[in-house]
Design a protein around this motif. Structure first.
Motif, short mmCIF file in Angstrom:
data_model
loop_
_atom_site.label_atom_id
_atom_site.label_comp_id
_atom_site.label_asym_id
_atom_site.label_seq_id
_atom_site.Cartn_x
_atom_site.Cartn_y
_atom_site.Cartn_z
N GLN A 1 -6.38 4.44 14.08
CA GLN A 1 -5.83 5.48 14.93
C GLN A 1 -4.59 6.15 14.33
O GLN A 1 -3.89 6.90 15.03
CB GLN A 1 -5.49 4.91 16.31
CG GLN A 1 -6.71 4.41 17.06
CD GLN A 1 -6.35 3.77 18.38
OE1 GLN A 1 -5.44 4.18 19.06
NE2 GLN A 1 -7.08 2.73 18.74
N GLY A 2 -4.30 5.91 13.07
CA GLY A 2 -3.09 6.52 12.52
C GLY A 2 -3.03 6.50 11.00
O GLY A 2 -3.78 5.77 10.34
N PHE A 3 -2.12 7.31 10.47
CA PHE A 3 -1.92 7.41 9.03
C PHE A 3 -0.44 7.75 8.78
O PHE A 3 0.05 8.76 9.26
CB PHE A 3 -2.80 8.52 8.45
CG PHE A 3 -2.60 8.79 6.99
CD1 PHE A 3 -2.99 7.88 6.03
CD2 PHE A 3 -2.01 9.98 6.58
CE1 PHE A 3 -2.80 8.13 4.68
CE2 PHE A 3 -1.82 10.26 5.22
CZ PHE A 3 -2.22 9.33 4.27
N THR A 4 0.26 6.86 8.07
CA THR A 4 1.67 7.08 7.76
C THR A 4 1.93 6.71 6.30
O THR A 4 1.93 5.53 5.96
CB THR A 4 2.59 6.23 8.65
OG1 THR A 4 2.36 6.54 10.03
CG2 THR A 4 4.06 6.50 8.33
N PRO A 5 2.12 7.69 5.43
CA PRO A 5 2.49 7.37 4.06
C PRO A 5 3.83 6.62 4.02
O PRO A 5 4.69 6.81 4.90
CB PRO A 5 2.64 8.75 3.40
CG PRO A 5 1.81 9.65 4.24
CD PRO A 5 1.94 9.13 5.63
N VAL B 1 -0.35 13.64 1.73
CA VAL B 1 -1.01 14.07 2.96
C VAL B 1 -1.94 15.25 2.69
O VAL B 1 -3.05 15.32 3.22
CB VAL B 1 0.03 14.44 4.04
CG1 VAL B 1 -0.66 14.95 5.29
CG2 VAL B 1 0.90 13.24 4.38
N VAL B 2 -1.51 16.18 1.85
CA VAL B 2 -2.35 17.32 1.50
C VAL B 2 -3.65 16.83 0.84
O VAL B 2 -4.74 17.32 1.15
CB VAL B 2 -1.60 18.29 0.57
CG1 VAL B 2 -2.56 19.30 -0.07
CG2 VAL B 2 -0.51 19.03 1.34
N LYS B 3 -3.53 15.86 -0.04
CA LYS B 3 -4.72 15.30 -0.69
C LYS B 3 -5.65 14.67 0.33
O LYS B 3 -6.88 14.83 0.26
CB LYS B 3 -4.30 14.26 -1.73
CG LYS B 3 -5.44 13.69 -2.53
CD LYS B 3 -4.95 12.73 -3.60
CE LYS B 3 -6.11 12.16 -4.42
NZ LYS B 3 -5.62 11.22 -5.46
N VAL C 1 0.86 -1.19 0.00
CA VAL C 1 0.00 0.00 0.00
C VAL C 1 0.89 1.23 0.00
O VAL C 1 2.07 1.16 0.35
CB VAL C 1 -0.94 0.03 1.24
CG1 VAL C 1 -1.94 -1.10 1.19
CG2 VAL C 1 -0.12 -0.03 2.52
N GLU C 2 0.34 2.38 -0.39
CA GLU C 2 1.10 3.62 -0.39
C GLU C 2 1.14 4.29 0.97
O GLU C 2 1.93 5.20 1.21
CB GLU C 2 0.53 4.59 -1.44
CG GLU C 2 0.86 4.18 -2.87
CD GLU C 2 2.36 4.01 -3.09
OE1 GLU C 2 3.13 4.92 -2.73
OE2 GLU C 2 2.77 2.96 -3.61
N ALA C 3 0.25 3.85 1.87
CA ALA C 3 0.23 4.41 3.21
C ALA C 3 -0.31 3.37 4.18
O ALA C 3 -1.20 2.58 3.83
CB ALA C 3 -0.64 5.67 3.27
N ILE D 1 -1.59 15.03 12.13
CA ILE D 1 -0.30 14.57 12.66
C ILE D 1 0.64 14.22 11.51
O ILE D 1 1.84 14.57 11.53
CB ILE D 1 -0.48 13.35 13.58
CG1 ILE D 1 -1.14 13.78 14.90
CG2 ILE D 1 0.86 12.67 13.85
CD1 ILE D 1 -0.27 14.60 15.81
N ALA D 2 0.13 13.54 10.50
CA ALA D 2 0.95 13.18 9.35
C ALA D 2 1.47 14.42 8.64
O ALA D 2 2.63 14.47 8.19
CB ALA D 2 0.16 12.30 8.38
N PHE D 3 0.61 15.44 8.52
CA PHE D 3 1.01 16.69 7.88
C PHE D 3 2.08 17.40 8.71
O PHE D 3 3.06 17.93 8.17
CB PHE D 3 -0.20 17.60 7.69
CG PHE D 3 0.08 18.87 6.93
CD1 PHE D 3 0.51 18.83 5.62
CD2 PHE D 3 -0.08 20.10 7.54
CE1 PHE D 3 0.78 20.00 4.91
CE2 PHE D 3 0.17 21.28 6.85
CZ PHE D 3 0.62 21.23 5.53
N ALA D 4 1.90 17.41 10.02
CA ALA D 4 2.89 18.03 10.90
C ALA D 4 4.25 17.36 10.75
O ALA D 4 5.29 18.03 10.68
CB ALA D 4 2.42 17.95 12.36
#
Length: 230
Positions: free
Chosen positions: A83-87, A116-118, A76-78, A131-134
């Motif tokens: 409870q989380g998201f990590t590309p 992340v912006v998308k 997967v790409e992310a 959090i991912a964007f930060a």
């Protein structure tokens, strides 16, 4: 452990029973031996949703080449869970940063930023994306904005609002944003608050994480270890 062992007797392929059997020594003691054994061979079918554990296992052993190789195995790409998201590129960026290769880290964070912006455009209120964007913008050098984003995520999902999801966001902010951005006072304050309440990770489970290296010799961190250790 007894409950999950019994569950596996009844259903050997049960996803959560397998996952938590491997996960518990990790978060309780920082013991990655079960997870390492699992990912050394072909991934079992139930491990398809355990991408984060595949790279965090070698990360705890500071084997950054292997951690990068494990991320490359993601299908997967992310890594995206409740409870989380990590590309994938963010995971690579974090590993390169720890390995002392900041320019390669920035290239990865630049790739992750668009993803992340998308995601944020789809759901700007999702604190997992915040959090991912930060993490991404911090990795690209915008420290102040990264800290603001992470603080906002904690504010939007406090422990008082959600006793499971809130602490996860709080710990993510510490490990993915505050520590990499050298905001050590903020990191230690939030880590103390996290450890003071119910949460998945014990201090023993966190100790091997190399992201804690900048504060490992700090008397304030050592005091937290003494305060919360079993």
């Amino acid at each position: 452990e007894e409950t999950f062992a019994r569950a596996l007797e009844l259903a050997p392929e049960h996803y959560r029973a397998n996952l938590f059997t491997v996960f518990m020594p990790f978060v309780r003691d920082g013991d990655v031996s079960r997870a390492k054994a699992m990912f050394e061979g072909p991934w079992p079918s139930w491990a398809d949703r355990s991408h984060w554990m595949s790279w965090k296992t070698p990360l705890y052993e500071r084997n950054y080449d292997d951690a990068l190789a494990r991320v490359d195995e993601w299908d997967v790409e992310a890594s995206f869970w409740s409870q989380g998201f990590t590309p994938r590129a963010s995971a690579n960026g974090m590993i390169y940063r720890l390995a002392g290769q900041p320019e390669l880290a920035k290239l990865q964070f630049r790739t992750a930023r668009a993803q992340v912006v998308k995601a944020l455009e789809t759901n700007p209120g999702d604190v997992r994306f915040r959090i991912a964007f930060a993490e991404v913008i911090g990795g690209l050098g915008d420290r102040d904005a990264a800290l603001d984003e992470a603080r906002d995520a904690i504010r939007l999902m406090p422990t008082s609002k959600d006793a499971v999801f809130g602490p996860t966001i709080q710990l993510d902010a510490v490990m993915r944003v505050f520590l990499p951005m050298a905001a050590y006072d903020l990191a230690l304050t939030e880590l103390d608050a996290y450890l003071a309440g119910p949460g998945q990770w014990s201090i023993e489970g966190l100790l091997p994480d190399p992201r804690l290296d900048p504060v490992r010799e700090d008397p304030r961190f050592q005091a937290l270890v003494e305060k919360y250790r079993r």
